[in-house]
Design a protein around this motif. Structure first.
Motif, mmCIF file in Angstrom:
data_model
loop_
_atom_site.group_PDB
_atom_site.id
_atom_site.type_symbol
_atom_site.label_atom_id
_atom_site.label_comp_id
_atom_site.label_asym_id
_atom_site.label_seq_id
_atom_site.Cartn_x
_atom_site.Cartn_y
_atom_site.Cartn_z
ATOM 1 N N ASN A 123 -7.847 29.497 4.815
ATOM 2 C CA ASN A 123 -6.605 28.747 4.559
ATOM 3 C C ASN A 123 -6.064 29.178 3.179
ATOM 4 O O ASN A 123 -6.693 30.081 2.439
ATOM 5 C CB ASN A 123 -6.456 27.488 4.582
ATOM 6 C CG ASN A 123 -7.532 26.513 3.593
ATOM 7 O OD1 ASN A 123 -8.555 26.854 3.923
ATOM 8 N ND2 ASN A 123 -6.949 25.586 3.118
ATOM 9 N N TYR A 168 -4.337 26.799 -2.247
ATOM 10 C CA TYR A 168 -4.745 25.302 -2.021
ATOM 11 C C TYR A 168 -5.896 24.892 -2.411
ATOM 12 O O TYR A 168 -7.088 25.653 -2.106
ATOM 13 C CB TYR A 168 -4.548 25.174 -0.285
ATOM 14 C CG TYR A 168 -4.478 23.602 0.060
ATOM 15 C CD1 TYR A 168 -3.258 22.845 -0.030
ATOM 16 C CD2 TYR A 168 -5.645 22.956 0.400
ATOM 17 C CE1 TYR A 168 -3.334 21.549 0.148
ATOM 18 C CE2 TYR A 168 -5.761 21.519 0.755
ATOM 19 C CZ TYR A 168 -4.379 20.836 0.613
ATOM 20 O OH TYR A 168 -4.405 19.490 0.971
ATOM 21 N N CYS A 221 -0.427 27.317 14.574
ATOM 22 C CA CYS A 221 0.126 26.603 13.405
ATOM 23 C C CYS A 221 -0.499 26.997 12.095
ATOM 24 O O CYS A 221 -1.545 27.298 11.741
ATOM 25 C CB CYS A 221 -0.454 25.250 13.881
ATOM 26 S SG CYS A 221 -2.251 24.676 13.640
ATOM 27 N N TYR A 222 0.517 26.756 11.005
ATOM 28 C CA TYR A 222 0.130 27.165 9.689
ATOM 29 C C TYR A 222 0.856 26.240 8.572
ATOM 30 O O TYR A 222 1.796 25.744 8.927
ATOM 31 C CB TYR A 222 0.820 28.553 9.298
ATOM 32 C CG TYR A 222 0.984 28.590 7.776
ATOM 33 C CD1 TYR A 222 -0.272 28.659 6.942
ATOM 34 C CD2 TYR A 222 2.156 28.864 7.399
ATOM 35 C CE1 TYR A 222 -0.076 28.796 5.643
ATOM 36 C CE2 TYR A 222 2.404 28.856 5.840
ATOM 37 C CZ TYR A 222 1.065 29.047 4.990
ATOM 38 O OH TYR A 222 1.259 28.953 3.735
ATOM 39 N N SER A 223 -0.278 25.802 7.840
ATOM 40 C CA SER A 223 0.116 24.900 6.598
ATOM 41 C C SER A 223 -1.003 25.108 5.830
ATOM 42 O O SER A 223 -2.062 25.270 6.337
ATOM 43 C CB SER A 223 0.410 23.469 6.909
ATOM 44 O OG SER A 223 0.647 22.660 6.009
ATOM 45 N N PRO A 224 -0.608 25.233 4.368
ATOM 46 C CA PRO A 224 -1.605 25.574 3.480
ATOM 47 C C PRO A 224 -2.928 24.927 3.656
ATOM 48 O O PRO A 224 -4.081 25.625 3.248
ATOM 49 C CB PRO A 224 -1.021 25.453 2.155
ATOM 50 C CG PRO A 224 0.557 25.776 2.358
ATOM 51 C CD PRO A 224 0.602 25.086 3.614
ATOM 52 N N TYR A 250 -4.489 24.137 6.313
ATOM 53 C CA TYR A 250 -5.182 24.385 7.394
ATOM 54 C C TYR A 250 -5.402 25.958 7.608
ATOM 55 O O TYR A 250 -6.296 26.319 8.526
ATOM 56 C CB TYR A 250 -4.416 23.886 8.645
ATOM 57 C CG TYR A 250 -4.171 22.423 8.262
ATOM 58 C CD1 TYR A 250 -5.378 21.473 8.588
ATOM 59 C CD2 TYR A 250 -3.058 21.654 8.246
ATOM 60 C CE1 TYR A 250 -5.245 20.185 8.537
ATOM 61 C CE2 TYR A 250 -2.801 20.285 8.125
ATOM 62 C CZ TYR A 250 -3.955 19.641 8.093
ATOM 63 O OH TYR A 250 -3.715 18.228 8.147
ATOM 64 N N SER A 255 -3.345 30.444 7.055
ATOM 65 C CA SER A 255 -2.506 31.472 6.114
ATOM 66 C C SER A 255 -1.637 31.586 7.196
ATOM 67 O O SER A 255 -1.656 31.527 8.493
ATOM 68 C CB SER A 255 -3.295 32.484 5.679
ATOM 69 O OG SER A 255 -4.411 31.910 5.049
ATOM 70 N N ASP A 281 -3.418 33.867 10.363
ATOM 71 C CA ASP A 281 -4.660 33.272 10.521
ATOM 72 C C ASP A 281 -5.862 34.167 10.695
ATOM 73 O O ASP A 281 -5.620 35.202 11.142
ATOM 74 C CB ASP A 281 -4.650 32.182 11.857
ATOM 75 C CG ASP A 281 -5.816 31.453 12.105
ATOM 76 O OD1 ASP A 281 -5.703 30.151 11.525
ATOM 77 O OD2 ASP A 281 -6.585 31.777 12.835
#
Length: 441
Positions: A361, A365, A421-424, A426, A428, A431
């Motif tokens: 990820n 983060y 799905c992406y969020s810092p 979880y 990049s 992915d």
């Protein structure tokens, strides 16, 4: 319809519950040798290590509650000794009283599982040797550690169970040695993954003897074939299981080249009135269609659903198997689905490998991790043939996505186009799954 089920661990208990839902008016009798119903064998190493703080947490429901809620007759500590296919009866022994009885059936479901292999060791004498296949064996290990307060032990075998047991004995503050005939642990995986796992074990205090075996035992001292000799308080053998197919073989049912009972796509044996599921069954490989024996919980549960659907007149075929599985080892997780580089080479399948080695990820983060992901694909068609990963987070997600992609008959190039799905915390923006697809291009 009267159904008799042989075996009351994961497969047997699950198929009993599935059949009850599918056939609400049927009569069901469930026989099991163990005194505990439907326990989670995969959780046993973690009970030994104290990660799971109470052994009852991996036990299944109480037999009386299970029987009452599902209207199933549960007979634990009963062993089915013989099957008479002509008269459709089974011979059963009550293990507590020694009494024998005959029970009739319309349909018979076999879920006999297997038993742990015991190594032949010269001079074992009074040195305790444990195996870990059933609930009672786990209790023996727990009782020994609590009573004797041992300080050192050796685990024989470096497969999934061996490395999990070794980790959990370290959690018990025991000096732990792993003895492995192979040159690496987890030889089912690619060497690049095995090396990471072996180093993780060493970094956490496990001493590993590769390409080695016990020549003989004198007292509590192990004399090794190659390495230096050392002393232990007890041994744990994790060298595989032997399938409980004697009952089926004596009844004239076919046993395949992998040693498992031969079944069709609906889990029926040679006898259409006898089904078989679980560890002791021979299924087929997803890619080659060749016989394959997989001893994992997911497969037993899926096979239970296939049997129940077929009995209810709603046939669903059992897919070929990928052998998707995962393990935790100290701070790392490793997982595999489909073929390894070795099994593809053995099959003569031309393949290439796409590799991603990097963050799981966003690097900015604070809780980012590392993952090594390998995807093997057919050189001509570019269809995905297998994948493996090791890392400190996110391994399960990536291997599960690839297992799904395999069943969807996707190519390695399709991985780049997956909208994941992406969020810092979880992933990049691209992915690791996407990155493998881009690298393969």
């Amino acid at each position: 319809m009267k159904l008799v089920i042989v075996g009351a661990v994961a497969g047997g208990a699950t198929v009993a519950a599935q059949v009850r839902r599918a056939l609400p008016d049927s009569e069901i009798i469930l026989f099991g040798c163990d005194p505990v119903l439907g326990y989670g064998t995969c959780g046993m190493p973690y009970v030994i290590g104290g990660v799971i703080d109470e052994k009852s947490k991996i036990a299944g429901p109480s037999p009386s509650k299970f029987a009452h809620q599902r209207n199933i007759e549960v007979r634990l500590e009963h062993e089915v000794l013989a099957v008479d296919r002509t008269n459709k009866t089974v011979k059963v022994q009550n293990l507590l009283t020694g009494e024998h009885a005959l029970e009739t059936y319309d349909k018979l479901i076999l879920s006999p599982g297997g038993r742990a292999r015991i190594p032949k060791l010269k001079g074992l004498g009074n040195l305790p040797l444990f195996t870990l296949k059933n609930f009672g064996q786990m209790e023996e290990v727990l009782a020994y550690i609590d009573r004797e307060k041992p300080r050192a032990c050796a685990v024989i075998g470096g497969g999934f169970i061996g490395i999990e047991v070794a980790e959990n004995l370290i959690h018990q503050n025991l000096k732990t040695v792993l003895i492995n005939r192979d040159e690496r642990v987890m030889s089912v995986m690619d060497p690049e993954i095995s090396e990471v796992l072996g180093n993780e074990m060493k970094d956490n205090g496990v001493e590993i003897y590769f390409n080695d075996a016990i020549d003989r035992i004198e007292g509590r001292t192990l004399f090794m074939d190659r390495g230096p000799n050392f002393s232990v308080d007890f041994l744990v053998a994790c060298i595989g299981i032997d399938l409980n197919t004697e009952l089926a073989a004596e009844a004239g049912l076919s046993i395949g080249p992998t040693g498992g009972m031969v079944v069709n796509d609906y889990m029926q044996t040679d006898d259409p009135d006898i089904y078989a599921i679980g560890d002791a069954v021979e299924s087929k490989d997803w890619f080659t269609g060749k016989p394959k024996n997989v001893k994992l919980a997911w497969h037993a549960h899926r096979q239970a659903a296939i049997v129940a659907s077929h009995l209810a007149g709603n046939p669903v075929r059992m897919n070929g198997l990928l052998g998707t599985t995962i393990t935790k080892l100290f701070s790392l997780t490793a997982a595999i689905t489909g073929h390894s580089a070795k099994s593809l080479t053995d099959e003569g399948i031309a393949f290439d490998t796409a590799i991603y080695d990097g963050r799981t990820n966003a690097g900015y983060y604070p809780d980012h991790g590392q993952i090594h992901l390998r995807v093997h694909y057919d050189r001509a068609t570019r269809r995905i043939l297998g994948a493996q990963a090791v890392g400190d987070k996110g391994v399960d997600k990536r291997i599960d996505v690839i297992a799904t992609a395999i069943l969807g008959k996707m190519t390695v190039d399709d991985l780049a186009a997956l909208e994941l799905c992406y969020s810092p915390p979880y992933s990049s923006p691209k992915d690791p799954i996407n990155m493998v697809g881009y690298k393969a291009k």
